[in-house]
Design an enzyme around this catalytic site. Sequence first.
Site, mmCIF file in Angstrom:
data_model
loop_
_atom_site.group_PDB
_atom_site.id
_atom_site.type_symbol
_atom_site.label_atom_id
_atom_site.label_comp_id
_atom_site.label_asym_id
_atom_site.label_seq_id
_atom_site.Cartn_x
_atom_site.Cartn_y
_atom_site.Cartn_z
ATOM 1 N N TYR A 1 13.299 8.455 -6.040
ATOM 2 C CA TYR A 1 12.907 9.398 -7.096
ATOM 3 C C TYR A 1 13.618 10.734 -6.837
ATOM 4 C CZ TYR A 1 9.748 5.640 -8.236
ATOM 5 O OH TYR A 1 9.264 4.409 -8.585
ATOM 6 N N GLN B 1 -0.034 13.088 -4.168
ATOM 7 C CA GLN B 1 1.417 13.079 -4.072
ATOM 8 C C GLN B 1 2.004 13.712 -5.334
ATOM 9 O OE1 GLN B 1 3.749 9.363 -4.462
ATOM 10 N NE2 GLN B 1 4.664 9.881 -2.479
HETATM 11 C C1 LIG Z 1 0.828 -0.692 -7.007
HETATM 12 C C2 LIG Z 1 1.658 0.181 -6.101
HETATM 13 C C3 LIG Z 1 1.975 1.462 -6.511
HETATM 14 C C4 LIG Z 1 2.720 2.309 -5.662
HETATM 15 N N1 LIG Z 1 2.946 3.605 -6.029
HETATM 16 C C5 LIG Z 1 3.488 4.465 -5.143
HETATM 17 C C6 LIG Z 1 3.515 5.860 -5.408
HETATM 18 O O1 LIG Z 1 2.972 6.343 -6.399
HETATM 19 N N2 LIG Z 1 4.137 6.663 -4.508
HETATM 20 C C7 LIG Z 1 4.683 6.165 -3.352
HETATM 21 O O2 LIG Z 1 5.235 6.934 -2.572
HETATM 22 N N3 LIG Z 1 4.614 4.860 -3.061
HETATM 23 C C8 LIG Z 1 4.006 4.008 -3.907
HETATM 24 N N4 LIG Z 1 3.847 2.690 -3.562
HETATM 25 C C9 LIG Z 1 4.216 2.261 -2.196
HETATM 26 C C10 LIG Z 1 2.988 2.327 -1.279
HETATM 27 O O3 LIG Z 1 2.531 3.651 -1.106
HETATM 28 C C11 LIG Z 1 3.310 1.736 0.115
HETATM 29 O O4 LIG Z 1 4.259 2.558 0.736
HETATM 30 C C12 LIG Z 1 3.826 0.313 0.015
HETATM 31 O O5 LIG Z 1 2.989 -0.472 -0.813
HETATM 32 C C13 LIG Z 1 3.931 -0.347 1.396
HETATM 33 O O6 LIG Z 1 2.680 -0.366 2.037
HETATM 34 P P1 LIG Z 1 1.757 -1.695 2.030
HETATM 35 O O7 LIG Z 1 2.578 -2.825 2.588
HETATM 36 O O8 LIG Z 1 0.600 -1.337 2.927
HETATM 37 O O9 LIG Z 1 1.327 -1.963 0.640
HETATM 38 C C14 LIG Z 1 3.149 1.830 -4.400
HETATM 39 C C15 LIG Z 1 2.854 0.513 -4.033
HETATM 40 C C16 LIG Z 1 2.095 -0.296 -4.845
HETATM 41 C C17 LIG Z 1 1.728 -1.678 -4.363
#
Ligand SMILES: Cc1cc2nc3c(=O)[nH]c(=O)nc-3n(C[C@H](O)[C@H](O)[C@H](O)COP(=O)(O)O)c2cc1C
Length: 359
Positions: free
Chosen positions: A186, A104
Amino acid sequence: MSALFAPYTLRSLTFPNRVWMPPMCQYSAATSGPETGVADDWHFAHYAARAAGGAGLVIVEATAVSPEGRISPADLGIWNDTQVEGLRRITGFLRSQGTVPGIQLGHAGRKASTDQPWKGGGPVGADQGGWQPVAPSPVPFAAGEHVPDELTVAQIQDIVGQFADGARRALDAGFQVAEIHGAHGYLVGEFLSPHSNHRTDEYGGSFENRTRFALEVVDAVRAVWPDELPLFFRISATDWLDEGGWTADDTVRFAPLLKEHGVDLLDVSTGGNAAGARIPVGPGYQVPFAARVKAGTELAVAAVGLITEVEQAEKILANGEADAVLLGRELLRNPSWARHAARTLGADVHVPQQYHRSV
Ligand SMILES: Cc1cc2nc3c(=O)[nH]c(=O)nc-3n(C[C@H](O)[C@H](O)[C@H](O)COP(=O)(O)O)c2cc1C
């Protein structure tokens, strides 16, 4: 045949399955010296584990196209060639496991220059390695956070070029999917939403003007990203505001334009741009937004957000709500979730030969 483990092809690239890992920042790179923003042992072990665990695609965390584009001083970067070397080690291992390596590409805009989340995530100043953030408009994300500088048109054009340079380096590092970070408030998402974009020039105001920067970034990245490889765009499908924000209707309107400009898949998240938004978080709560794009447009979509159960994930695909699912925190808990799902569904998945006795 399980839907989760049906291979999937975009352009000339085939994903071995549809259990994908979304970008998740580790905030763990060096913050000074020649190793600044370079992936190290932590990043290698972290991404390698998910590939050994059978994920079909691993998208490396938001990686900044410029130093000012980092969320925290410890973010990964892709603005120099040393950073390419650290990433190449990761893509090499992912590919050895049959996992597609994705990255990304991001710019944090007004949400840049913050502390690591485990230190509170608040704004950091120059004395702590921080910097002055930039944004479409000089409006902070929330009270007490950085008031960003408003970007000039020349600066906007520079950042478009930085995304293209980042994509070129990502290709050099061995990535096969590039994802533009247009979500979570962002920089790219800040331009899209009238909540954060108050400009009166050609980059603000109308829908056409607010989407201009995103499409310029897409065009610049697509121009250097090979025709045979897919380009993703991550969007926050809604700001979750009753008024004055980006909406699901805007997303459905925008998706065909992204496709026209060479995006192959929309990674559909929500939120992150408005501090006061009320978000009804629950299992699969963002899936309906992906399903709307899939039903209303020709663009492929991936669903994300509290997808944790095998049956739930399988159903999302079988119902035609998305083309793939991304599991974030569940893959942090269980790097081998894809193997677990394949066993549950009686499907085949890559298992490293070193682990064959555990099949
Ligand atoms: C530790 C952490 C870091 C994340 N960093 C990013 C990121 O770098 N870019 C992004 O688009 N989303 C980021 N997210 C969001 C995740 O990609 C994802 O969309 C979000 O956690 C929801 O999915 P989940 O319920 O399966 O965790 C992050 C989430 C977590 C938990």
